[in-house]
Design a protein around this motif. Sequence first.
Motif, PDB file in Angstrom:
ATOM      1  N   LEU A 378      -8.914 125.443  -2.648  1.00  0.00           N
ATOM      2  CA  LEU A 378      -8.502 125.837  -3.998  1.00  0.00           C
ATOM      3  C   LEU A 378      -9.635 126.555  -4.714  1.00  0.00           C
ATOM      4  O   LEU A 378      -9.407 127.534  -5.433  1.00  0.00           O
ATOM      5  CB  LEU A 378      -8.079 124.603  -4.799  1.00  0.00           C
ATOM      6  N   LYS A 395      -3.288 131.032  -9.032  1.00  0.00           N
ATOM      7  CA  LYS A 395      -4.649 130.854  -9.539  1.00  0.00           C
ATOM      8  C   LYS A 395      -4.679 129.884 -10.716  1.00  0.00           C
ATOM      9  O   LYS A 395      -5.599 129.065 -10.846  1.00  0.00           O
ATOM     10  CB  LYS A 395      -5.228 132.209  -9.951  1.00  0.00           C
ATOM     11  N   ALA A 398      -4.371 126.421  -9.349  1.00  0.00           N
ATOM     12  CA  ALA A 398      -5.632 126.042  -8.700  1.00  0.00           C
ATOM     13  C   ALA A 398      -6.672 125.632  -9.739  1.00  0.00           C
ATOM     14  O   ALA A 398      -7.388 124.634  -9.567  1.00  0.00           O
ATOM     15  CB  ALA A 398      -6.149 127.197  -7.849  1.00  0.00           C
TER      16      ALA A 398
END
Length: 444
Positions: A378, A395, A398
Amino acid sequence: MKVFFKSLYLKKTFFTAFFSIAVLFIVSYFFEDLLGVAKLLFYILLILLVFDILLVYRNKLGIQANRILPEKLSNGDQNTITLSVINRYQFKSKVSIIDELPIQFQQRNFGITAILKPSQERKFTYTVRPTERGEYHFGNLNIFSSSLIGFIARKQQYSTEAMVPNYPSFLQLKKYEFVAFTNRLKLYGLKKIRRIGHTLEFEQIKEYVSGDDVRNINWKATAKRNHLMVNQYQDEKSQPIYSVVDTGRVMKMPFNELSLLDYAINATLVISNIAIKKQDKAGMFTFSRKVENTVVAQRRKSQMSLILETLYNVNTDFAESDFARLYIDIKRSITHRSLLLLYTNFETLDALHRQLPYLQAIAKTHLLVIIFFENTELKSLLDIPAITTQQIFEKTIAEKFVYEKKMIVNELSKHRIHSILTAPEDLTINTINKYLEIKARGLL
């Protein structure tokens, strides 16, 4: 005769020459003058083939080979395997070696090729990196030898079947034992911790020398001896250090072909060895639905062998770990204040909050260090520029998970519980650093 044909292999060189002559025979159908040349070459080919067979099979010994294996493999490390090969021919021989590796490596194209002089002995080495603890079965050693003519290869098979157990990383154990007691700490990422005060274990009174801490001057002894005397202290010894390994399903997550459980097992082996070398007592146990694989903290000579054998058989049971059961067993079986290095993994704050009451209860009587893992995949995702809507979404998710890991550290700190958030590959180094810090600050 049957054995002879089983061991005889025609090589590419022969088929190339045979195909070329066959083409020449076809061409001679149109150019009759080439027919004689084609026949001559064909007879020469047959003569060379027979001569090559006689050359390779005349010596019964041919090529002798042996595989040299270590007593045990080290999990997650590069282990060296040695092949000893002797050329018993009286001519140079081209040798191809095919070793039948254990099924865990999934290698089907392994091979070593070399040219050996007459009566020459050579040792070949290669490395393997096992990633699963357990038994590794090596098969036969296959040798293909040929003369410089190169039309045929003789196969010799040596029955070198052997089983080698793959243990937790004892190579790391030796490496970190070396650096933990030398001045090469920074080379491997180990920190030199500045001492704050001193521990309570008194060693001796000695004469003051330049550089001694003036706060340790013993004024009564100074008055008696008529020159400065200081108290000398040493690290407290024989403190119980327990590695507590979670074997629940959260530890099955793989990183770099090793599971989190294997990283924790390797770190447990290393920190136990260093603790014993530091004159502390090292022990361990695992837990999931119940506490098992217990090794009581001791400082005896056989302790490391016992820990190594216990760790060899540790596996995850894919269950939800029972922290309540862990607290009850610790309260019942560990009566002295100890350092507990708890290897587990929390992905979210909610997961931590479910177990926090039990962790707080353990921390009341013991020095508890929670060791859990960064999701390195991640983190690498955050470095990739987000362009599409999908990438922006991934994103953002993450970043949320990475942020939650940091929040877990803060939450544990609020409740005065020590923690280590580490990448799996840095686990051993960071665990050693924490242990040295606790010893230097006299927290236990």
